[in-house]
Motif scaffolding. Structure first.
Motif, PDB file in Angstrom:
ATOM      1  N   VAL A 299       0.840  -1.207   0.000  1.00  0.00           N
ATOM      2  CA  VAL A 299       0.000   0.000   0.000  1.00  0.00           C
ATOM      3  C   VAL A 299       0.867   1.246   0.000  1.00  0.00           C
ATOM      4  N   TYR A 300       1.892   1.261   0.854  1.00  0.00           N
ATOM      5  CA  TYR A 300       2.759   2.440   0.887  1.00  0.00           C
ATOM      6  C   TYR A 300       3.496   2.616  -0.437  1.00  0.00           C
ATOM      7  N   GLY A 301       3.891   1.510  -1.059  1.00  0.00           N
ATOM      8  CA  GLY A 301       4.595   1.603  -2.333  1.00  0.00           C
ATOM      9  C   GLY A 301       3.790   2.299  -3.417  1.00  0.00           C
ATOM     10  N   THR A 302       2.461   2.215  -3.351  1.00  0.00           N
ATOM     11  CA  THR A 302       1.626   2.848  -4.371  1.00  0.00           C
ATOM     12  C   THR A 302       1.587   4.361  -4.244  1.00  0.00           C
ATOM     13  N   ILE A 303       1.850   4.890  -3.034  1.00  0.00           N
ATOM     14  CA  ILE A 303       1.793   6.350  -2.836  1.00  0.00           C
ATOM     15  C   ILE A 303       3.148   6.904  -2.385  1.00  0.00           C
ATOM     16  N   SER A 304       4.201   6.120  -2.480  1.00  0.00           N
ATOM     17  CA  SER A 304       5.505   6.560  -1.979  1.00  0.00           C
ATOM     18  C   SER A 304       6.026   7.782  -2.732  1.00  0.00           C
ATOM     19  N   GLU A 305       5.633   7.936  -4.009  1.00  0.00           N
ATOM     20  CA  GLU A 305       6.101   9.091  -4.770  1.00  0.00           C
ATOM     21  C   GLU A 305       5.532  10.403  -4.227  1.00  0.00           C
ATOM     22  N   PHE A 306       4.436  10.323  -3.474  1.00  0.00           N
ATOM     23  CA  PHE A 306       3.856  11.522  -2.879  1.00  0.00           C
ATOM     24  C   PHE A 306       4.438  11.811  -1.488  1.00  0.00           C
ATOM     25  N   CYS A 307       5.143  10.853  -0.934  1.00  0.00           N
ATOM     26  CA  CYS A 307       5.741  11.009   0.400  1.00  0.00           C
ATOM     27  C   CYS A 307       7.207  11.366   0.207  1.00  0.00           C
ATOM     28  N   THR A 308       7.517  12.650   0.263  1.00  0.00           N
ATOM     29  CA  THR A 308       8.863  13.144   0.000  1.00  0.00           C
ATOM     30  C   THR A 308       9.402  13.891   1.219  1.00  0.00           C
ATOM     31  N   PRO A 309      10.718  14.062   1.325  1.00  0.00           N
ATOM     32  CA  PRO A 309      11.276  14.833   2.444  1.00  0.00           C
ATOM     33  C   PRO A 309      10.761  16.258   2.491  1.00  0.00           C
ATOM     34  N   THR A 310      10.421  16.815   1.327  1.00  0.00           N
ATOM     35  CA  THR A 310       9.891  18.181   1.303  1.00  0.00           C
ATOM     36  C   THR A 310       8.440  18.219   1.775  1.00  0.00           C
ATOM     37  N   GLY A 311       7.625  17.317   1.266  1.00  0.00           N
ATOM     38  CA  GLY A 311       6.213  17.300   1.646  1.00  0.00           C
ATOM     39  C   GLY A 311       5.957  16.717   3.016  1.00  0.00           C
ATOM     40  N   CYS A 312       6.809  15.785   3.452  1.00  0.00           N
ATOM     41  CA  CYS A 312       6.661  15.146   4.768  1.00  0.00           C
ATOM     42  C   CYS A 312       7.987  15.238   5.524  1.00  0.00           C
ATOM     43  N   PRO A 313       8.352  16.426   5.995  1.00  0.00           N
ATOM     44  CA  PRO A 313       9.644  16.586   6.674  1.00  0.00           C
ATOM     45  C   PRO A 313       9.714  15.865   8.016  1.00  0.00           C
ATOM     46  N   ASP A 314       8.556  15.508   8.583  1.00  0.00           N
ATOM     47  CA  ASP A 314       8.501  14.763   9.841  1.00  0.00           C
ATOM     48  C   ASP A 314       7.600  13.547   9.654  1.00  0.00           C
ATOM     49  N   MET A 315       7.853  12.515  10.462  1.00  0.00           N
ATOM     50  CA  MET A 315       7.004  11.325  10.453  1.00  0.00           C
ATOM     51  C   MET A 315       5.841  11.593  11.404  1.00  0.00           C
ATOM     52  N   THR A 316       4.704  11.937  10.855  1.00  0.00           N
ATOM     53  CA  THR A 316       3.569  12.366  11.666  1.00  0.00           C
ATOM     54  C   THR A 316       2.381  11.434  11.501  1.00  0.00           C
ATOM     55  N   GLY A 317       1.457  11.530  12.470  1.00  0.00           N
ATOM     56  CA  GLY A 317       0.213  10.785  12.446  1.00  0.00           C
ATOM     57  C   GLY A 317      -0.908  11.672  12.932  1.00  0.00           C
ATOM     58  N   PRO A 318      -2.128  11.154  12.999  1.00  0.00           N
ATOM     59  CA  PRO A 318      -3.256  11.961  13.489  1.00  0.00           C
ATOM     60  C   PRO A 318      -3.022  12.454  14.907  1.00  0.00           C
ATOM     61  N   GLY A 319      -3.758  13.492  15.268  1.00  0.00           N
ATOM     62  CA  GLY A 319      -3.632  14.033  16.615  1.00  0.00           C
ATOM     63  C   GLY A 319      -2.330  14.739  16.867  1.00  0.00           C
TER      64      GLY A 319
END
Length: 327
Positions: free
Chosen positions: A164-184
């Motif tokens: 599942v992550y492999g299908t959207i990994s191109e959208f998860c970049t160091p620029t767009g996701c500088p931190d490993m975050t979750g809800p809350g």
């Protein structure tokens, strides 16, 4: 933007504030802060030739020097004047720093509003298998080894979450996701083998998770596949760690990339994987409740009131927490 203060009467003050403002170069709040200082009379107005606000293309203004009178001034008065000037300079710089800090706090407070949870929309709450089938899948069959059962589910969850992550990994970049975050407003920190925690970008964190899991499940001494090889005594605690890290990946996908997942039509599969992980955890108490509370609303929406499963297995050694709340 940079600010240059030119004062004919107090050059020391000019140099101090000039140096400080050059350090603040490029900040959005500088212009408003300088305007505030002008209104308070703490800086001379541009009309009097004291302050010049320069853009990137402007050349620095050369201050005009005037000849000073050769009047006699006592040494003691000169020392007192310089000390007073330095004290004034320090007080104005402290005041300027407080204004900048206030502007930063406003920006931070404005950025703490969490995005809407798209995965809780009614149209997104679909799964491929009904609840009863999933519960049958996680129940330990009579006569089957407990560790063997955990190993089978761990491998299946790892494969599906990785896909599942492999299908959207191109959208998860160091620029767009500088931190490993979750809800809350949850932020996950990576703990290396020495126990040192490090803040890394989401794709790097997930790469660490997948690399660690792949290396672990491929280790014959931990996940035995050959006849007569036994599971280690610490196997359950290892599974707990793997499932906890995989839960972080799932939480990040829901929090930051559910829109992309839905556009690809994979939200049904993602919900099914999450339900599988949740029911396995409820059956055997494998993940700390502090970790799973951030997706408690999704758990309730997908599984209804059937989230009160109890465990008949003893828990392994507790894992050190790897999350910190809000940044």
């Amino acid at each position: 933007m940079c600010v240059i203060i030119m004062s004919e009467e107090k050059p020391a003050l000019s140099h101090c504030l000039t140096a400080f403002l050059f350090k603040r170069r490029g900040k959005r709040e500088d212009k408003s802060v300088v305007e505030g200082l002008l209104k308070l009379g703490m800086l001379r107005s541009p009309a009097r030739g004291a302050v010049a606000i320069l853009g990137s293309s402007s050349a620095p203004t050369t201050p005009v020097h005037h000849a000073t009178s050769s009047g006699s001034t006592s040494a003691s008065n000169a020392v007192h004047s310089r000390l007073s000037l330095l004290d004034t300079c320090h007080r104005k710089i402290r005041f300027f720093s407080e204004l900048v800090a206030k502007a930063r706090r406003k920006e931070k407070d404005a950025g703490t509003t969490e995005d809407p949870k798209l995965y809780l929309e009614e149209a997104a709450l679909e799964r491929q298998l009904p609840d009863v089938d999933l519960r049958v899948l996680v129940d330990l069959p009579p006569g089957l080894d407990y560790n063997e059962w955990l190993a089978s589910h761990t491998l299946a969850l790892f494969d599906h979450i990785n896909l599942v992550y492999g299908t959207i990994s191109e959208f998860c970049t160091p620029t767009g996701c500088p931190d490993m975050t979750g809800p809350g407003l949850r932020t996950y920190l990576w703990f290396d083998e020495k126990g040192k925690k490090t803040r890394v970008a989401a794709p790097q964190y997930i790469d660490y998770v997948m690399t660690f899991t792949q290396r672990t499940v491929s280790d014959e001494t931990i996940f035995p596949t050959k006849y007569a090889n036994e599971f280690p005594s610490s196997f359950e605690s290892i599974v707990r760690k793997i499932l906890r890290l995989l839960y972080h990946v799932v939480a990040h996908i829901y929090h930051c990339h559910f829109r992309e997942v839905a556009h690809l039509g994979l939200h049904v599969h993602l919900n099914c994987v999450f339900a599988h992980l949740t029911l396995l955890n409820q059956r055997f108490n494998l993940i700390d409740p502090k970790e799973t509370e951030i997706l408690g609303d999704l758990e309730a929406a997908l599984l209804g009131d059937s989230t009160s499963g109890t465990s008949t297995q003893t828990s392994g050694a507790a894992e050190a927490p790897t999350t910190t709340s809000g940044t």
